[in-house]
Write a protein that holds these residues in place. Sequence first.
Motif, PDB file in Angstrom:
ATOM      1  N   ARG A 164     -16.731  23.636  28.817  1.00  0.00           N
ATOM      2  CA  ARG A 164     -15.694  23.668  29.403  1.00  0.00           C
ATOM      3  C   ARG A 164     -14.929  24.810  29.872  1.00  0.00           C
ATOM      4  NH1 ARG A 164     -10.688  20.888  26.169  1.00  0.00           N
ATOM      5  NH2 ARG A 164     -11.562  21.375  24.199  1.00  0.00           N
ATOM      6  N   PRO A 171     -14.598  21.291  15.065  1.00  0.00           N
ATOM      7  CA  PRO A 171     -12.899  20.755  14.423  1.00  0.00           C
ATOM      8  C   PRO A 171     -12.144  21.207  15.390  1.00  0.00           C
ATOM      9  CG  PRO A 171     -13.775  22.836  13.567  1.00  0.00           C
ATOM     10  CD  PRO A 171     -15.053  22.384  14.385  1.00  0.00           C
ATOM     11  N   SER A 176     -15.079  29.757  20.298  1.00  0.00           N
ATOM     12  CA  SER A 176     -15.444  28.270  19.962  1.00  0.00           C
ATOM     13  C   SER A 176     -16.466  28.382  18.917  1.00  0.00           C
ATOM     14  CB  SER A 176     -15.881  27.740  21.265  1.00  0.00           C
ATOM     15  OG  SER A 176     -14.741  27.358  22.070  1.00  0.00           O
ATOM     16  N   ASP A 177     -17.674  29.014  19.002  1.00  0.00           N
ATOM     17  CA  ASP A 177     -18.780  29.203  18.168  1.00  0.00           C
ATOM     18  C   ASP A 177     -18.322  29.732  16.846  1.00  0.00           C
ATOM     19  OD1 ASP A 177     -20.708  28.091  20.028  1.00  0.00           O
ATOM     20  OD2 ASP A 177     -21.075  30.133  20.937  1.00  0.00           O
ATOM     21  N   ALA A 200     -15.180  29.169  15.548  1.00  0.00           N
ATOM     22  CA  ALA A 200     -14.569  28.257  14.716  1.00  0.00           C
ATOM     23  C   ALA A 200     -15.448  27.217  14.606  1.00  0.00           C
ATOM     24  CB  ALA A 200     -13.323  27.829  15.502  1.00  0.00           C
ATOM     25  N   ALA A 201     -16.608  26.639  15.234  1.00  0.00           N
ATOM     26  CA  ALA A 201     -17.264  25.440  14.928  1.00  0.00           C
ATOM     27  C   ALA A 201     -18.295  25.906  13.857  1.00  0.00           C
ATOM     28  CB  ALA A 201     -17.988  25.016  16.327  1.00  0.00           C
ATOM     29  N   LEU A 211      -8.978  28.422  15.729  1.00  0.00           N
ATOM     30  CA  LEU A 211      -8.538  27.153  16.319  1.00  0.00           C
ATOM     31  C   LEU A 211      -7.166  27.137  16.763  1.00  0.00           C
ATOM     32  CD1 LEU A 211     -10.705  24.723  13.969  1.00  0.00           C
ATOM     33  CD2 LEU A 211     -11.134  25.029  16.556  1.00  0.00           C
ATOM     34  N   GLY A 258      -9.134  24.746  24.189  1.00  0.00           N
ATOM     35  CA  GLY A 258     -10.445  24.754  24.368  1.00  0.00           C
ATOM     36  C   GLY A 258     -11.324  25.432  25.282  1.00  0.00           C
ATOM     37  N   ILE A 277     -10.307  27.966  27.067  1.00  0.00           N
ATOM     38  CA  ILE A 277     -10.337  29.704  26.874  1.00  0.00           C
ATOM     39  C   ILE A 277     -11.172  30.052  25.755  1.00  0.00           C
ATOM     40  CG2 ILE A 277      -8.906  31.719  26.028  1.00  0.00           C
ATOM     41  CD1 ILE A 277      -6.621  30.102  27.858  1.00  0.00           C
ATOM     42  N   ARG A 278     -11.112  29.396  24.632  1.00  0.00           N
ATOM     43  CA  ARG A 278     -12.001  29.724  23.413  1.00  0.00           C
ATOM     44  C   ARG A 278     -13.448  29.673  23.704  1.00  0.00           C
ATOM     45  NH1 ARG A 278      -8.160  26.369  20.592  1.00  0.00           N
ATOM     46  NH2 ARG A 278      -9.523  24.594  20.704  1.00  0.00           N
ATOM     47  N   ASN A 279     -13.905  28.757  24.575  1.00  0.00           N
ATOM     48  CA  ASN A 279     -15.490  28.759  25.014  1.00  0.00           C
ATOM     49  C   ASN A 279     -15.681  30.089  25.933  1.00  0.00           C
ATOM     50  OD1 ASN A 279     -16.165  26.526  23.939  1.00  0.00           O
ATOM     51  ND2 ASN A 279     -15.621  25.551  25.841  1.00  0.00           N
ATOM     52  N   LEU A 280     -14.730  30.938  26.654  1.00  0.00           N
ATOM     53  CA  LEU A 280     -14.893  32.192  27.292  1.00  0.00           C
ATOM     54  C   LEU A 280     -14.871  33.039  26.508  1.00  0.00           C
ATOM     55  CD1 LEU A 280     -13.187  31.247  30.726  1.00  0.00           C
ATOM     56  CD2 LEU A 280     -15.782  31.459  30.222  1.00  0.00           C
TER      57      LEU A 280
END
Lengths: 183, 324
Positions: free
Chosen positions: A64, A130, B74-75, B77-78, B94, B99, B101-104
């Motif tokens: 997303r 998480p 994202s990557d 933090a995951a 996190l 969610g 924005i963290r992906n970009l």
Amino acid sequence: MDSEVTPVHTEITLVVNGTEHRLRVDTRASLLDTLREDLGLTGSKKGCDHGQCGACTVLLDGRRANACLALAVAHDGAEVVTVEGLARDGRLSPLQEAFIEQDGFQCGYCTPGQLCSATAVLDEADRGWPSAVTGDLSADPVLDDDEIRERMSGNLCRCGAYMGIVRAVREAARKTETEEARA
Amino acid sequence: MRPFVYERATSADEALRLHEDGAFYLGGGTNLVDLMRLGVEEPARLVDVSRLPNGEIELRPDGSLLIGAAVSNSDLAADRTVRESHPMLAQAVLAGASGQIRNLATVGGNLLQRTRCSYFQDADKPCNKRNPGSGCPAREGEHHNLAILGHSEACVATHPSDMAVALAALDATVHVQGRDGERTTPLRELHRLPGNEPQRDTVLDPGDLITAVEVPPLDIPSRYRKVRERASFAFALVSIAAALDVEGGTVRDVRIALGGVAHKPWRALRAEEALRGAPAIGEEFQRAAEAELDLAEPLRDNAYKVPLARNLIVRTLTELGEQS
């Protein structure tokens, strides 16, 4: 025209909801404007145009993202799924059905973004990602209501359909789990 | 938005070559594209560095991490390793943004994001950071969420990153490729206090490219906690990244960094010094917090941040002491 204000165009390819498109875009064009204006996919909505409301959320290479903050030119070659691409073979996704069953919307403006975002939330939880409210970072998270609220915080709803949205995501997560258990 | 030329770099060398006057590096764009839309930034050229081959997280034999600058928030933090080895870092990432924005957003871009001071983001207002010499309306105006430490007559902005606060506590170093080759800079020295040059957020020179962040091993309990005006998706009023090692009731090692209080992640060295070798009890945590916050110079509407920061330090250390 002053050379300083001459638009710069470039050619890109986007695969949107499974269909490949070759497009000539202004380098300034957001992915959102490209989807809406060039491809006529007006499901993705322009709310704030600053990444704060989430109405423009799409799945970009499976994740997303706020389409308003993504420059189309920077995502040449990307696979995009918009709200128009969530249904399969004329059937709504379990999440879309849950939004209807659980009253997950009122005016509907934020709904395409909510749906794309929630689709990714289910996937992220499945992959064990998480969130800020996950107590034990070493364990796989469980999508309880606190987790759903935190994970959906990038999508605002001015009608205040949040209660229904949380129920819908919870229901969809439960259905998906049941289906996986059967499989 | 002013038209710009877009270039995509496939290597750091190429990125530097493509970078010329008036150019900006583009990571995830979550801050830069917004600033361009607001008219705050008007680059003539964007050099996209989001696809450089530095999108990996490496756990090295000594327990340190090498995090590529193009790794998404994202990557990071995951990542299972990061979550186990440096929980404070995963928690900080996190705690930031949403969610989507963290992906970009990338690690490099997270470090170089600009302040969210409302005057900086409004191109019609004076702002010494955006337009040096034009003045700082925030000093007398809307500043309830701005700096209490290390600010200047010229600027009272805060750095908005959560991740950078954890990295400051972790003594991370930043790998930079510049015109004269590669070098490393301690993260704590990457960001500047505003002084008379608030337009300079960092010590980087034009064309410098952050390629990676190196994080030393951490084998003591740590945590990141953030106080904000709503439960999620908001910048910090005050945040803390802390780690504490207690042995026999005595503080052996402690790291404290604060976010939302200064122009850079604020490493609380005074508090740390007061605590090393001291009994790990609430009174000492309080005394140490006050030693640090004696340096605070709150503005008219943000003095609440002083007790907030103090209480956050005491509570977080107390909790870490119970785990230690």
